[in-house]
Design an enzyme around this catalytic site. Structure first.
Site, PDB file in Angstrom:
ATOM      1  N   GLY A  33       1.556  -1.002  -0.112  1.00 45.27           N
ATOM      2  CA  GLY A  33      -0.161   0.237   0.316  1.00 45.27           C
ATOM      3  C   GLY A  33       0.755   1.575  -0.076  1.00 45.27           C
ATOM      4  O   GLY A  33       0.697   1.903   0.476  1.00 45.27           O
ATOM      5  N   ALA A  34       1.579   1.576  -0.947  1.00 45.74           N
ATOM      6  CA  ALA A  34       2.918   2.096  -0.482  1.00 45.74           C
ATOM      7  C   ALA A  34       2.553   3.212  -1.354  1.00 45.74           C
ATOM      8  O   ALA A  34       3.452   4.437  -1.200  1.00 45.74           O
ATOM      9  CB  ALA A  34       4.201   1.824  -1.694  1.00 45.74           C
ATOM     10  N   THR A  35       1.639   3.649  -1.731  1.00 48.02           N
ATOM     11  CA  THR A  35       0.936   4.877  -2.387  1.00 48.02           C
ATOM     12  C   THR A  35      -0.377   5.247  -2.178  1.00 48.02           C
ATOM     13  O   THR A  35      -0.744   6.231  -2.654  1.00 48.02           O
ATOM     14  CB  THR A  35       0.837   4.497  -4.337  1.00 48.02           C
ATOM     15  OG1 THR A  35      -0.075   3.685  -3.894  1.00 48.02           O
ATOM     16  CG2 THR A  35       1.785   4.175  -4.917  1.00 48.02           C
ATOM     17  N   ASP A  37      -2.728   6.804   0.971  1.00 49.36           N
ATOM     18  CA  ASP A  37      -2.949   7.669   1.847  1.00 49.36           C
ATOM     19  C   ASP A  37      -1.466   7.861   3.581  1.00 49.36           C
ATOM     20  O   ASP A  37      -0.701   8.695   4.000  1.00 49.36           O
ATOM     21  CB  ASP A  37      -4.053   8.494   2.632  1.00 49.36           C
ATOM     22  CG  ASP A  37      -5.372   8.975   1.188  1.00 49.36           C
ATOM     23  OD1 ASP A  37      -3.920   9.421   0.078  1.00 49.36           O
ATOM     24  OD2 ASP A  37      -6.366   8.790   2.027  1.00 49.36           O
ATOM     25  N   TYR A 150      -5.671  -8.672   3.893  1.00 50.78           N
ATOM     26  CA  TYR A 150      -5.088  -9.394   4.814  1.00 50.78           C
ATOM     27  C   TYR A 150      -4.592 -11.184   4.752  1.00 50.78           C
ATOM     28  O   TYR A 150      -3.394 -11.742   4.294  1.00 50.78           O
ATOM     29  CB  TYR A 150      -5.636  -9.387   6.424  1.00 50.78           C
ATOM     30  CG  TYR A 150      -4.670  -7.809   6.882  1.00 50.78           C
ATOM     31  CD1 TYR A 150      -4.813  -6.726   6.056  1.00 50.78           C
ATOM     32  CD2 TYR A 150      -5.161  -8.044   8.394  1.00 50.78           C
ATOM     33  CE1 TYR A 150      -4.283  -5.292   6.567  1.00 50.78           C
ATOM     34  CE2 TYR A 150      -4.707  -6.282   8.783  1.00 50.78           C
ATOM     35  CZ  TYR A 150      -4.513  -5.349   7.796  1.00 50.78           C
ATOM     36  OH  TYR A 150      -4.451  -4.283   8.464  1.00 50.78           O
ATOM     37  N   LYS A 209       2.265   7.621  20.282  1.00 47.32           N
ATOM     38  CA  LYS A 209       2.182   9.327  21.178  1.00 47.32           C
ATOM     39  C   LYS A 209       2.459   9.402  22.574  1.00 47.32           C
ATOM     40  O   LYS A 209       2.933   8.653  23.025  1.00 47.32           O
ATOM     41  CB  LYS A 209       0.266   9.503  20.737  1.00 47.32           C
ATOM     42  CG  LYS A 209      -0.556   9.061  20.048  1.00 47.32           C
ATOM     43  CD  LYS A 209      -0.492  10.419  19.159  1.00 47.32           C
ATOM     44  CE  LYS A 209      -1.576  10.697  17.990  1.00 47.32           C
ATOM     45  NZ  LYS A 209      -0.845  11.697  16.766  1.00 47.32           N
ATOM     46  N   HIS A 268      -8.439   3.522  20.482  1.00 47.76           N
ATOM     47  CA  HIS A 268      -7.213   4.071  21.141  1.00 47.76           C
ATOM     48  C   HIS A 268      -7.374   4.544  22.469  1.00 47.76           C
ATOM     49  O   HIS A 268      -6.103   4.551  23.203  1.00 47.76           O
ATOM     50  CB  HIS A 268      -7.220   5.668  20.380  1.00 47.76           C
ATOM     51  CG  HIS A 268      -6.924   5.477  18.799  1.00 47.76           C
ATOM     52  ND1 HIS A 268      -6.514   5.131  18.315  1.00 47.76           N
ATOM     53  CD2 HIS A 268      -7.498   6.404  17.952  1.00 47.76           C
ATOM     54  CE1 HIS A 268      -6.098   4.823  17.276  1.00 47.76           C
ATOM     55  NE2 HIS A 268      -6.904   5.726  16.617  1.00 47.76           N
ATOM     56  N   ARG A 371      -6.888  12.678  31.379  1.00 50.84           N
ATOM     57  CA  ARG A 371      -6.738  13.375  33.224  1.00 50.84           C
ATOM     58  C   ARG A 371      -7.453  12.782  33.940  1.00 50.84           C
ATOM     59  O   ARG A 371      -8.543  11.861  34.051  1.00 50.84           O
ATOM     60  CB  ARG A 371      -8.154  14.753  32.590  1.00 50.84           C
ATOM     61  CG  ARG A 371      -7.931  15.574  33.951  1.00 50.84           C
ATOM     62  CD  ARG A 371      -9.194  16.728  33.334  1.00 50.84           C
ATOM     63  NE  ARG A 371      -9.672  17.547  34.498  1.00 50.84           N
ATOM     64  CZ  ARG A 371     -10.817  18.172  34.722  1.00 50.84           C
ATOM     65  NH1 ARG A 371     -11.716  18.165  34.323  1.00 50.84           N
ATOM     66  NH2 ARG A 371     -10.420  19.096  35.724  1.00 50.84           N
TER      67      ARG A 371
END
Length: 791
Positions: A33-35, A37, A150, A209, A268, A371
């Site tokens: 998927g090298a091209t 987004d 996959y 992150k 996440h 928090r």
């Protein structure tokens, strides 16, 4: 020889220490998927950063971009991206130019479409290594492709592109990893047929992150300060938030399948939640120890229900879906673009602490943070103007892992000065100086110890570096993945057709999406006007005039929510009256699905209920272990008992599991329960029995044509159900009819036919056992919702 020329050039320019040190072996990186987004925005830059960081490490590299696009156009697209790669600001221009030139020379494009293409790629890698005389260290395959591809790619890699024995294989997988628990299990099973667990690196880029990645190390390095306060006695609430200003335009084909919960909360925000709630392992760098403690934390989470979430959708979303997916003008999307979810952990550490997970698109700001707000027990006598601003014990106490954007515009860790000065690793985090007049959560920045990364790094650069180093603790294992889907799937199923609150987007949202916690549930703070779909139809007030009797007994009817509230109130009043009169209240409760909402209402909204003086009995039980999810007691415990203060010795489960076997007559479980009733309940007359009604007219576990329990002297009987689990234990009809009060709860359209039938038939308990309920000296009251009553 291309590779050797590149190495010598880098050596000559001073980028490498010596060729002799380049001996650890060669790594081939294949970006599928090298091209696309993701590759354009993050992955190529991350791979270039890896090369810059590791060019002197002793490994040599080649980078293979791959896609379905044919060779010439694919190569052009890929190198257009590579030419725009940038070095960090602290890199010297000469070294940057050299390394970028080397990186481009070490990169090549391949069309990978067929099994033969993969065989050719493998042959090229082997030929290159043989010509250069290099030993192979390993191969990285990065799947930046949709999950439906996959399995086929995995099959090709496994059959013709694995490295030789002695070299490692690392396969990197991007989310989404399934749509729910079942699809995740299916995808995991397919992948594990080709790759071993240690070969798979599932990416959740939030784990790259810097603020999120530092939660566990922070807890570990500050144990001496956190051990006394990192618990339910000191933490008031925790907020895990990701707000976005962008909408889903251009991505509606993806978003319509997934929505905000699957896109952000299930992965996440859940990972951040685990880092906060898990018990700290002895070694926070051990991937295996971290995984085991995360799984334990998942097991402690209380199950989510429909009222655990508030959902919204920005107003332009529907038209964007109609336009991009060619849907009809009357198409209505039920996909949430905003969600606020309340989560509780039943662990000893966190019981009672609310964890709020919130995310949405088209909101007022772009910001992410975790928090932890601590309880404040202080009262400060001195006036606010005279207090030490930073260290006053009356100011809010909080720890914030600031993920990025927002007012600070950078990752940061903030600790209130009135808590403690944290220990932070000097090499990677530094204390911010020259504090500005910014305010964070209502407090000036000067009220916090503020730390930011010495070198800010993109999440994908961090993760790609961890893949290179084989750091599995930054990635999602199969067990971790399935535990997360197991937690979220019941909520996703329950809200699949739930109405969404529409919001205009951006600053115009104002307080429309504010929500509050009430008795373990969440609801929007601002009431929303409700349009009547059928304004000419009957309203509830008109229904109430239909009848007030059912089978010659009092009838209470309302919409189900109001009905449950009324029933809970009536049970509470009966309990309080009985305790005032006789000192204790004996309540017998039925199983099944109908009482669950009642149990929740009793647990969360009935604060005057005299639980301390209440004995809880079972009307019936399935012959399964009490810990089985099919058990009536299991449901009663989950939805009621664990949330109220009933003395342990006042809870009386039916003894269906004796001598390591279930409901065997020789074990005399029915006699044991009957003796317990006789010993504690005066005249075996319960103060209140709650019953339901099956579509066949059964009640308790007394079924049509039942041989036991419809008559006779027995108090407790064994019966046979027509549906699994077949064996049951039940109170008999005669003992039910000795009760002082019997309430019968009937809910839902599915019960309309039996309700209509029961309104017409007489006393025929062998055909319809519920028709035999007629307390000899007590009162029978029917609680029937409008759907069951009117269809």
């Amino acid at each position: 020889k291309m590779l050797r020329r590149v190495l010598f050039t880098a050596l000559f320019m001073g980028a490498l220490p010596s060729l002799a040190e380049v001996s650890q072996g060669h790594i081939s990186v294949v970006l599928l998927g090298a091209t696309g987004d993701l590759a354009k925005k993050y992955l190529w830059q991350g791979l270039f950063q890896l090369y810059m960081d590791q060019v002197s490490s002793g490994h040599s590299f080649t980078f293979h971009g791959a896609a379905l696009t044919a060779l010439e156009p694919g190569q052009r697209l890929m190198f257009d991206v590579l030419k725009k790669l940038a070095c960090p600001p602290d890199e010297s221009p000469n070294r940057c130019a050299l390394l970028k030139d080397q990186f481009l020379k070490l990169s090549q494009y391949h069309q990978l479409k067929t099994a033969e293409n993969y065989t050719v790629l493998n042959r090229e890698i082997e030929t290159l290594l043989r010509q250069e005389g290099l030993k192979e260290a390993g191969r990285i395959f990065y799947f930046s492709v949709p999950p439906f591809a996959y399995t086929e790619i995995a099959r090709h890699i496994n059959s013709s592109c694995r490295p030789p024995p002695g070299a490692w294989l690392r396969v990197v997988l991007e989310k989404p990893f399934g749509h729910d628990l079942e699809s995740a299990q299916q995808l995991a099973a397919e992948l594990t047929s080709f790759f071993r667990e240690e070969e798979m690196y599932r990416v959740d880029h939030y784990l790259g992150k810097q603020a999120v990645a530092h939660i566990l190390p922070f807890r570990d390095q500050n144990r001496q300060f956190l051990d006394p306060v990192w618990n339910r006695h000191h933490v008031e609430r925790v907020e895990i938030v990701l707000k976005e200003t962008v909408d889903a335009k251009g991505r509606t084909s993806f978003y319509e399948q997934y929505g905000v919960i699957r896109d952000v909360l299930q992965n996440h925000l859940t990972e951040a939640l685990m880092f906060l709630t898990m018990e700290l392992p002895a070694n926070v760098s051990s991937a295996e120890e971290v995984l085991q403690h995360k799984l334990q934390a998942f097991q402690s989470l209380r199950g989510l229900e429909k009222n655990s979430a508030v959902l919204g959708q920005y107003q332009a979303y529907a038209s964007q879906v109609q336009e991009e997916l060619q849907k009809a003008q009357d198409y209505i999307s039920t996909t949430p673009t905003f969600a606020g979810v309340l989560i509780h952990s039943d662990s000893l550490r966190w019981e009672g602490v609310p964890f709020l997970l919130t995310s949405g698109k088209a909101l007022d700001e772009r910001v992410g943070y975790v928090r932890v707000l601590f309880k404040n027990r202080a009262y400060c006598t001195q006036s606010e103007t005279l207090r030490d601003a930073g260290h006053s014990q009356c100011k809010a106490k909080q720890i914030i892992f600031y993920i990025g954007h927002g007012a600070l515009k950078t990752p940061a860790v903030l600790v209130s000065r009135n808590l403690f000065r944290p220990v932070m690793p000097e090499g990677s985090w530094r204390e911010a100086v020259g504090q500005s007049d910014l305010h964070i959560f209502g407090q000036p920045l000067s009220d916090y110890y503020v730390y930011s990364p010495v070198k800010e790094r993109d999440a994908y650069s961090v993760l790609i570096s961890n893949i290179y180093h084989g750091r599995k603790d930054f990635f999602i294992t199969t067990e971790n993945l399935l535990a997360s889907w197991g937690f979220w799937t019941p909520l996703l199923d329950s809200i699949s057709h739930q109405p969404l609150r529409l919001y205009p987007g951006g600053v115009e949202n104002q307080d429309l999406l504010d929500f509050e916690m009430v008795n373990g549930e969440v609801a929007f703070t601002l009431a929303e006007p409700v349009e009547l779909l059928n304004p000419n139809g009957l309203m509830p007030s008109e229904y109430r005039t239909i009848q007030s009797k059912f089978r010659q007994s009092p009838l209470v009817s309302a919409w189900s929510e109001d009905l449950i509230s009324q029933l809970a109130s009536d049970i509470e009043k009966t309990a309080s009256r009985t305790v005032a009169h006789s000192g204790q209240f004996h309540l017998a409760l039925s199983g099944g699905s109908s009482p669950v909402v009642l149990f929740q209402q009793l647990a969360r909204h009935r604060y005057a209920f005299p639980w301390k003086h209440t004995h809880i009995w079972l009307v019936d039980e399935r012959c399964v272990p009490l810990s089985d999810t099919e058990s009536n007691f299991f449901s009663l415990h989950n939805h009621l008992l664990q949330n109220v203060r009933v003395p342990y010795f006042n809870v009386h489960p039916m003894p269906v599991h004796l001598n390591q076997r279930l409901c065997v007559e020789e074990d005399r479980g029915t006699e044991l329960y009957a003796k317990e009733i006789m010993a504690l309940v005066a005249n075996a007359s319960f103060d209140l029995v709650l019953l339901g009604v099956g579509t066949d007219g059964h009640t308790a576990s007394l079924f049509p044509q039942s041989e036991n329990g419809l008559e006779g002297a027995q108090t407790v009987v064994l019966t046979e159900s027509p549906v699994k689990p077949h064996q049951r234990m039940s109170l008999s009809l005669p003992v039910i009819n000795k009760a002082r009060q019997v309430f019968v709860l009937v809910l839902g359209k599915g019960k309309h036919n039996i309700t209509t039938l029961l309104s017409r038939v007489g006393h025929e308990p062998r055909k319809w056992p519920i028709s035999g309920v007629s307390p000899s000296s007590g009162q029978l009251v029917w609680y029937v919702d409008y759907e069951a009553l009117l269809g």
